[in-house]
Motif scaffolding. Structure first.
Motif, PDB file in Angstrom:
ATOM      1  N   VAL A   1       0.791 -11.175   3.248  1.00 50.85           N
ATOM      2  CA  VAL A   1       1.469 -10.200   4.101  1.00 50.85           C
ATOM      3  C   VAL A   1       1.116  -8.812   3.594  1.00 50.85           C
ATOM      4  CG1 VAL A   1       3.704  -9.286   4.859  1.00 50.85           C
ATOM      5  CG2 VAL A   1       3.384 -11.752   4.603  1.00 50.85           C
ATOM      6  N   LEU A   2       0.741  -7.931   4.495  1.00 54.44           N
ATOM      7  CA  LEU A   2       0.505  -6.534   4.141  1.00 54.44           C
ATOM      8  C   LEU A   2       1.787  -5.749   4.348  1.00 54.44           C
ATOM      9  CD1 LEU A   2      -3.001  -5.801   5.734  1.00 54.44           C
ATOM     10  CD2 LEU A   2      -2.454  -6.841   3.529  1.00 54.44           C
ATOM     11  N   MET A   3       2.026  -4.790   3.473  1.00 58.43           N
ATOM     12  CA  MET A   3       3.240  -3.972   3.560  1.00 58.43           C
ATOM     13  C   MET A   3       2.902  -2.584   3.040  1.00 58.43           C
ATOM     14  SD  MET A   3       6.902  -4.837   1.741  1.00 58.43           S
ATOM     15  CE  MET A   3       8.301  -3.709   1.773  1.00 58.43           C
ATOM     16  N   GLY A   4       3.490  -1.551   3.644  1.00 59.65           N
ATOM     17  CA  GLY A   4       3.231  -0.199   3.174  1.00 59.65           C
ATOM     18  C   GLY A   4       4.303   0.756   3.633  1.00 59.65           C
ATOM     19  N   HIS A   5       4.348   1.887   2.953  1.00 64.00           N
ATOM     20  CA  HIS A   5       5.296   2.936   3.309  1.00 64.00           C
ATOM     21  C   HIS A   5       4.533   4.181   3.712  1.00 64.00           C
ATOM     22  CE1 HIS A   5       7.892   6.493   2.126  1.00 64.00           C
ATOM     23  NE2 HIS A   5       8.628   5.892   3.036  1.00 64.00           N
ATOM     24  N   SER A   6       4.954   4.829   4.794  1.00 67.28           N
ATOM     25  CA  SER A   6       4.405   6.105   5.227  1.00 67.28           C
ATOM     26  C   SER A   6       2.907   5.964   5.500  1.00 67.28           C
ATOM     27  CB  SER A   6       4.708   7.175   4.173  1.00 67.28           C
ATOM     28  OG  SER A   6       4.447   8.469   4.672  1.00 67.28           O
ATOM     29  N   ALA A   7       2.050   6.729   4.826  1.00 61.44           N
ATOM     30  CA  ALA A   7       0.607   6.598   5.028  1.00 61.44           C
ATOM     31  C   ALA A   7       0.155   5.179   4.734  1.00 61.44           C
ATOM     32  CB  ALA A   7      -0.136   7.586   4.127  1.00 61.44           C
ATOM     33  N   GLY A   8       0.773   4.542   3.741  1.00 59.68           N
ATOM     34  CA  GLY A   8       0.430   3.162   3.428  1.00 59.68           C
ATOM     35  C   GLY A   8       0.815   2.199   4.533  1.00 59.68           C
TER      36      GLY A   8
ATOM     37  N   ASP B   1       1.357   6.750  16.007  1.00 55.78           N
ATOM     38  CA  ASP B   1       1.020   7.399  17.279  1.00 55.78           C
ATOM     39  C   ASP B   1       1.100   8.906  17.050  1.00 55.78           C
ATOM     40  OD1 ASP B   1       0.526   7.964  19.937  1.00 55.78           O
ATOM     41  OD2 ASP B   1       2.579   7.552  20.589  1.00 55.78           O
ATOM     42  N   PHE B   2       0.058   9.486  16.405  1.00 49.66           N
ATOM     43  CA  PHE B   2       0.157  10.876  15.962  1.00 49.66           C
ATOM     44  C   PHE B   2      -1.043  11.722  16.381  1.00 49.66           C
ATOM     45  CE2 PHE B   2      -1.511   8.232  12.547  1.00 49.66           C
ATOM     46  CZ  PHE B   2      -2.657   8.909  12.130  1.00 49.66           C
ATOM     47  N   TYR B   3      -1.744  11.295  17.441  1.00 46.97           N
ATOM     48  CA  TYR B   3      -2.810  12.138  17.990  1.00 46.97           C
ATOM     49  C   TYR B   3      -2.281  12.881  19.222  1.00 46.97           C
ATOM     50  CZ  TYR B   3      -7.211  13.655  19.985  1.00 46.97           C
ATOM     51  OH  TYR B   3      -8.217  14.420  20.503  1.00 46.97           O
ATOM     52  N   PRO B   4      -2.540  14.185  19.349  1.00 48.42           N
ATOM     53  CA  PRO B   4      -3.407  15.036  18.527  1.00 48.42           C
ATOM     54  C   PRO B   4      -2.831  15.319  17.139  1.00 48.42           C
ATOM     55  CG  PRO B   4      -2.269  16.350  20.176  1.00 48.42           C
ATOM     56  CD  PRO B   4      -1.962  14.919  20.495  1.00 48.42           C
ATOM     57  N   PHE B   5      -3.714  15.629  16.205  1.00 46.92           N
ATOM     58  CA  PHE B   5      -3.335  15.819  14.821  1.00 46.92           C
ATOM     59  C   PHE B   5      -2.709  17.192  14.626  1.00 46.92           C
ATOM     60  CE2 PHE B   5      -7.424  13.308  14.698  1.00 46.92           C
ATOM     61  CZ  PHE B   5      -6.783  12.080  14.702  1.00 46.92           C
ATOM     62  N   GLU B   6      -1.425  17.195  14.343  1.00 47.95           N
ATOM     63  CA  GLU B   6      -0.696  18.459  14.226  1.00 47.95           C
ATOM     64  C   GLU B   6      -0.355  18.830  12.792  1.00 47.95           C
ATOM     65  OE1 GLU B   6       2.670  17.956  16.755  1.00 47.95           O
ATOM     66  OE2 GLU B   6       1.501  18.138  18.612  1.00 47.95           O
ATOM     67  N   SER B   7      -0.162  17.835  11.921  1.00 45.83           N
ATOM     68  CA  SER B   7       0.196  18.140  10.535  1.00 45.83           C
ATOM     69  C   SER B   7      -1.058  18.372   9.709  1.00 45.83           C
ATOM     70  CB  SER B   7       0.988  16.987   9.922  1.00 45.83           C
ATOM     71  OG  SER B   7       0.154  15.861   9.716  1.00 45.83           O
ATOM     72  N   GLU B   8      -0.896  19.069   8.596  1.00 46.71           N
ATOM     73  CA  GLU B   8      -2.031  19.321   7.709  1.00 46.71           C
ATOM     74  C   GLU B   8      -2.614  18.015   7.190  1.00 46.71           C
ATOM     75  OE1 GLU B   8      -3.067  22.132   3.867  1.00 46.71           O
ATOM     76  OE2 GLU B   8      -1.131  21.089   3.908  1.00 46.71           O
ATOM     77  N   ALA B   9      -1.763  17.066   6.817  1.00 50.75           N
ATOM     78  CA  ALA B   9      -2.233  15.804   6.264  1.00 50.75           C
ATOM     79  C   ALA B   9      -3.097  15.043   7.258  1.00 50.75           C
ATOM     80  CB  ALA B   9      -1.049  14.943   5.830  1.00 50.75           C
ATOM     81  N   THR B  10      -2.678  15.002   8.523  1.00 52.92           N
ATOM     82  CA  THR B  10      -3.463  14.263   9.504  1.00 52.92           C
ATOM     83  C   THR B  10      -4.744  15.008   9.870  1.00 52.92           C
ATOM     84  OG1 THR B  10      -2.154  15.210  11.318  1.00 52.92           O
ATOM     85  CG2 THR B  10      -1.452  13.084  10.431  1.00 52.92           C
TER      86      THR B  10
ATOM     87  N   ILE C   1       0.858  -1.187   0.000  1.00 50.48           N
ATOM     88  CA  ILE C   1       0.000   0.000   0.000  1.00 50.48           C
ATOM     89  C   ILE C   1       0.893   1.235   0.000  1.00 50.48           C
ATOM     90  CG2 ILE C   1      -1.911   1.177   1.143  1.00 50.48           C
ATOM     91  CD1 ILE C   1      -2.548  -1.459   2.578  1.00 50.48           C
ATOM     92  N   HIS C   2       0.694   2.096  -0.969  1.00 53.46           N
ATOM     93  CA  HIS C   2       1.578   3.245  -1.165  1.00 53.46           C
ATOM     94  C   HIS C   2       1.322   4.360  -0.152  1.00 53.46           C
ATOM     95  CE1 HIS C   2      -1.507   5.944  -2.871  1.00 53.46           C
ATOM     96  NE2 HIS C   2      -1.973   4.898  -3.505  1.00 53.46           N
ATOM     97  N   GLY C   3       2.331   5.223  -0.020  1.00 57.23           N
ATOM     98  CA  GLY C   3       2.215   6.404   0.824  1.00 57.23           C
ATOM     99  C   GLY C   3       1.761   7.618   0.022  1.00 57.23           C
ATOM    100  N   GLY C   4       1.977   8.788   0.622  1.00 57.74           N
ATOM    101  CA  GLY C   4       1.561  10.034  -0.014  1.00 57.74           C
ATOM    102  C   GLY C   4       0.671  10.896   0.858  1.00 57.74           C
ATOM    103  N   GLY C   5       0.732  10.684   2.172  1.00 54.95           N
ATOM    104  CA  GLY C   5      -0.031  11.531   3.087  1.00 54.95           C
ATOM    105  C   GLY C   5      -1.525  11.403   2.941  1.00 54.95           C
ATOM    106  N   TRP C   6      -2.006  10.250   2.428  1.00 56.43           N
ATOM    107  CA  TRP C   6      -3.436  10.013   2.173  1.00 56.43           C
ATOM    108  C   TRP C   6      -4.030  11.021   1.193  1.00 56.43           C
ATOM    109  CZ3 TRP C   6      -1.707  10.510   7.347  1.00 56.43           C
ATOM    110  CH2 TRP C   6      -1.469   9.308   7.997  1.00 56.43           C
ATOM    111  N   ARG C   7      -3.133  11.767   0.500  1.00 53.31           N
ATOM    112  CA  ARG C   7      -3.600  12.774  -0.458  1.00 53.31           C
ATOM    113  C   ARG C   7      -3.092  12.540  -1.869  1.00 53.31           C
ATOM    114  NH1 ARG C   7      -2.049  18.440   2.336  1.00 53.31           N
ATOM    115  NH2 ARG C   7      -0.089  17.312   2.673  1.00 53.31           N
TER     116      ARG C   7
END
Length: 320
Positions: free
Chosen positions: A164-171, A206-215, A95-101
């Motif tokens: 097996v599931l594998m992903g980078h970053s958002a993925g 582990d990124f709550y609270p959401f601080e970045s624009e992407a999250t 599953i690819h990354g890209g900040g879910w955007r």
């Protein structure tokens, strides 16, 4: 305490010289690739360079390019190693990354070129991106892609009992959440516990609270925001996890992998966080593409894990 591995040897200077020499042969475009790939996830350019250095796509054979849903982003591509005997081969769903955007599975064929020749069927899975989808859309789509694999991969040479599931970053977030939070696969009639494993590359866990624009964009409207975090769903009895992170990653801090590994271990599921010295966020995924794969540390972590978790029950019982 979690088993945190920190390989301390930095890439050899000869590797850097060789890399720059190869890119110089590619001309100005190669230099721009090097700069842009370090600054952004310019994976389309990275994939092109990898294909050129492989001499084309002769090492892989595409057996499917389909949509698993009605949205154009709900698509996947499946590859086998070229010339492989009729399966069934264990399956890696990447599953690819890209900040879910941003991101497209087609641009990650270098993952298939890297892993399929090792004896795997590789599925590159896309999913709806912001603003079309927000949490939990990416997880619903990931589960739907795995459902497609369960229904169709056997006819194409894959073994749906060894996934097996594998992903980078958002993925990586998507992959790890599908393995830990059982709701999403269960909604598609699947059991997350039957996954053979999950590999997370530079993932946010582990990124709550959401601080970045992407999250904020993709998770800010979640009714129970704490439930969006993989660390909240750490548990024993699920698929084994391998968490790989670059120590020099400033986009998704390595503490994400370290904390999830520690939380999983405390929950009764000993988990490794493999930390690679001198590796950035983009640099980690680049290590799966030529010429950057000459630094084999990512492969050295991932390939033994894949071999172990996808081995037949008899091999697993023998401890080999």
């Amino acid at each position: 305490m979690a088993d945190v591995l920190t390989p301390t040897c930095k890439p050899r200077r000869r590797w850097l010289v060789w890399t720059l020499a190869v890119l110089a042969l590619l001309g100005v475009g190669g230099f721009l690739l090097y700069r842009q790939a370090l600054a952004t996830e310019a994976v389309a350019m990275l994939d092109t360079a990898d294909r050129i250095l492989h001499g084309g796509d002769g090492t892989i054979h595409e057996v499917a390019a389909v949509r698993y849903g009605s949205d154009p982003a709900q698509k996947l591509e499946m590859f086998l190693p070229a010339g492989a005997a009729k399966g069934p081969l264990p399956i890696i769903v990447f599953i690819h990354g890209g900040g879910w955007r941003s991101g497209d599975p087609h641009d990650y064929r270098f993952i298939a070129r890297a892993l399929a020749p090792q004896g795997y069927a590789v599925v590159l899975a896309g999913y709806r991106l912001y603003p079309k989808a927000q949490y939990p859309g990416m997880l619903e789509d990931g589960a739907a892609a795995v459902r497609w694999v369960a229904d169709h991969a056997a006819a194409l040479g894959g073994d749906p009992k060894r996934v097996v599931l594998m992903g980078h970053s958002a993925g990586a977030y998507n992959a790890v959440m599908l393995g830990l939070d059982q709701r999403w696969l269960a909604a598609k009639g699947l059991d997350a516990n039957t996954l053979r494993g999950v590999v997370g590359l530079a993932g946010p866990y582990d990124f709550y609270p959401f601080e970045s624009e992407a999250t904020r964009l993709s998770f800010g409207k979640a009714p129970n925001p704490e439930e969006t975090q993989p660390v909240v769903h750490a548990r024993a009895g699920g698929p084994p996890l391998l968490l790989v992170h670059g120590i020099a990653d400033t986009r998704v801090r390595p503490r994400n992998s370290v904390e999830l590994a520690r939380t999983m271990t405390r929950a009764g599921a000993p988990t490794r966080a493999v930390l690679l010295d001198g590796v950035t966020h983009e640099g980690l995924i680049m290590m799966f593409a030529r010429p950057f794969s000459r630094d084999s540390r990512a492969f050295d972590a991932v390939l033994p894990f894949l071999a172990k978790v996808t081995a037949s029950p008899a091999v697993q019982a023998s401890g080999r």
